[in-house]
Design a protein around this motif. Structure first.
Motif, PDB file in Angstrom:
ATOM      1  N   ALA A  15      40.949  46.126  30.014  1.00  0.00           N
ATOM      2  CA  ALA A  15      40.313  45.331  28.977  1.00  0.00           C
ATOM      3  C   ALA A  15      41.249  45.251  27.784  1.00  0.00           C
ATOM      4  CB  ALA A  15      38.979  45.944  28.564  1.00  0.00           C
ATOM      5  N   THR A  16      41.166  44.137  27.082  1.00  0.00           N
ATOM      6  CA  THR A  16      41.971  43.947  25.877  1.00  0.00           C
ATOM      7  C   THR A  16      41.047  43.655  24.703  1.00  0.00           C
ATOM      8  OG1 THR A  16      42.236  41.566  26.210  1.00  0.00           O
ATOM      9  CG2 THR A  16      43.912  43.001  27.189  1.00  0.00           C
ATOM     10  N   ALA A  17      41.538  43.968  23.513  1.00  0.00           N
ATOM     11  CA  ALA A  17      40.801  43.672  22.290  1.00  0.00           C
ATOM     12  C   ALA A  17      41.789  43.610  21.139  1.00  0.00           C
ATOM     13  CB  ALA A  17      39.755  44.750  22.005  1.00  0.00           C
ATOM     14  N   SER A  71      34.418  47.001  20.523  1.00  0.00           N
ATOM     15  CA  SER A  71      34.871  46.762  21.897  1.00  0.00           C
ATOM     16  C   SER A  71      35.702  47.924  22.412  1.00  0.00           C
ATOM     17  CB  SER A  71      35.672  45.459  21.996  1.00  0.00           C
ATOM     18  OG  SER A  71      34.795  44.356  22.070  1.00  0.00           O
ATOM     19  N   ILE A  72      36.522  48.490  21.560  1.00  0.00           N
ATOM     20  CA  ILE A  72      37.324  49.645  21.966  1.00  0.00           C
ATOM     21  C   ILE A  72      36.407  50.822  22.314  1.00  0.00           C
ATOM     22  CG2 ILE A  72      39.016  51.343  21.160  1.00  0.00           C
ATOM     23  CD1 ILE A  72      40.325  48.937  19.605  1.00  0.00           C
ATOM     24  N   ALA A  73      35.322  50.988  21.581  1.00  0.00           N
ATOM     25  CA  ALA A  73      34.357  52.055  21.896  1.00  0.00           C
ATOM     26  C   ALA A  73      33.742  51.835  23.275  1.00  0.00           C
ATOM     27  CB  ALA A  73      33.278  52.118  20.829  1.00  0.00           C
ATOM     28  N   LYS A 114      33.853  54.261  26.584  1.00  0.00           N
ATOM     29  CA  LYS A 114      32.646  54.641  27.319  1.00  0.00           C
ATOM     30  C   LYS A 114      32.790  54.359  28.807  1.00  0.00           C
ATOM     31  CE  LYS A 114      29.349  53.925  23.591  1.00  0.00           C
ATOM     32  NZ  LYS A 114      28.267  53.049  23.093  1.00  0.00           N
ATOM     33  N   LEU A 115      33.575  53.334  29.139  1.00  0.00           N
ATOM     34  CA  LEU A 115      33.812  52.982  30.540  1.00  0.00           C
ATOM     35  C   LEU A 115      34.857  53.888  31.189  1.00  0.00           C
ATOM     36  CD1 LEU A 115      33.857  49.085  30.242  1.00  0.00           C
ATOM     37  CD2 LEU A 115      32.007  50.520  31.110  1.00  0.00           C
ATOM     38  N   GLY A 116      35.414  54.824  30.423  1.00  0.00           N
ATOM     39  CA  GLY A 116      36.424  55.731  30.950  1.00  0.00           C
ATOM     40  C   GLY A 116      37.826  55.160  30.917  1.00  0.00           C
ATOM     41  N   MET A 117      38.017  54.075  30.178  1.00  0.00           N
ATOM     42  CA  MET A 117      39.345  53.475  30.057  1.00  0.00           C
ATOM     43  C   MET A 117      40.171  54.249  29.041  1.00  0.00           C
ATOM     44  SD  MET A 117      38.503  49.412  30.035  1.00  0.00           S
ATOM     45  CE  MET A 117      37.984  48.573  31.527  1.00  0.00           C
ATOM     46  N   LEU A 148      45.541  47.276  24.918  1.00  0.00           N
ATOM     47  CA  LEU A 148      45.175  47.271  26.327  1.00  0.00           C
ATOM     48  C   LEU A 148      44.681  48.654  26.710  1.00  0.00           C
ATOM     49  CD1 LEU A 148      45.222  45.949  29.209  1.00  0.00           C
ATOM     50  CD2 LEU A 148      47.567  46.805  29.401  1.00  0.00           C
ATOM     51  N   TYR A 149      43.524  48.686  27.365  1.00  0.00           N
ATOM     52  CA  TYR A 149      42.961  49.913  27.912  1.00  0.00           C
ATOM     53  C   TYR A 149      42.781  49.715  29.412  1.00  0.00           C
ATOM     54  CZ  TYR A 149      41.887  52.124  23.434  1.00  0.00           C
ATOM     55  OH  TYR A 149      41.980  52.735  22.205  1.00  0.00           O
TER      56      TYR A 149
END
Length: 179
Positions: A136-138, A145-147, A151-154, A173-174
């Motif tokens: 995911a990007t932000a 969004s980074i939070a 939470k998704l483990g990224m 990028l995560y």
């Protein structure tokens, strides 16, 4: 592909017939803040830019596209989860690394809907052994969004210039590796 309901939410792939929902979501400047600086999209933007892009990456069998997210109990549309190969629009496409993204109505923020939906969809798609990771990007200052990514483990991979035909931007990028 279909995705079963999660605890509070239901899902279905969106298509060009959902243009009115995409337009409705994009009318809130707060929703658009980290997309384009807070400018609501016009119906022309939706029909002439967004829908053609959606059609380009939607693949029903693979589960790629925009997954409409609704409150299961009421059927109320609250947002969407993006699923597509990373690098789809910048000639660096990686089908084994799926990009997740999200956009939700402001009235739903802080209730865990985006995390629930992204996690549920990712978990469903992870059963495909060809998927090695989710990314995911932000924008760097999009802390909400980074939070969700965390939470998704990224995990943080890098800060970089995200290349897209609609415009380049500084991004983070995560990624979560599955295999």
């Amino acid at each position: 592909m279909t995705i079963a309901n999660s605890e509070r939410l239901s899902y279905r792939l969106m298509n060009e017939n959902d243009a009115h929902l995409l337009f409705e979501l994009d009318q809130d400047p707060a929703v658009m803040k980290y997309i384009n600086g807070g400018v609501p999209n016009t119906m022309d933007d939706i029909n002439n830019t967004f829908i053609p892009r959606l059609k380009a990456f939607t693949n029903v069998q693979q589960g790629w596209g925009l997954w409409q997210v609704n409150i299961a109990e009421t059927g109320q549309f609250i947002g969407w989860i993006l699923v597509r190969p990373m690098g789809f629009f910048n000639n660096e496409r990686v089908d084994s690394d799926l990009e997740l993204g999200w956009r939700f109505k402001q009235c739903t923020w802080g209730k865990g809907y985006a995390s629930e939906a992204a996690n549920h969809i990712a978990h469903t798609l992870a059963s495909n052994l060809a998927i090695h990771s989710f990314s995911a990007t932000a924008l760097p200052d999009n802390l909400a969004s980074i939070a969700i990514m965390k939470k998704l483990g990224m995990c943080f991979v890098k800060e970089y210039i995200h290349k897209d035909p609609l415009g380049d931007c500084k991004a983070v990028l995560y990624r979560k590796n599955l295999r």
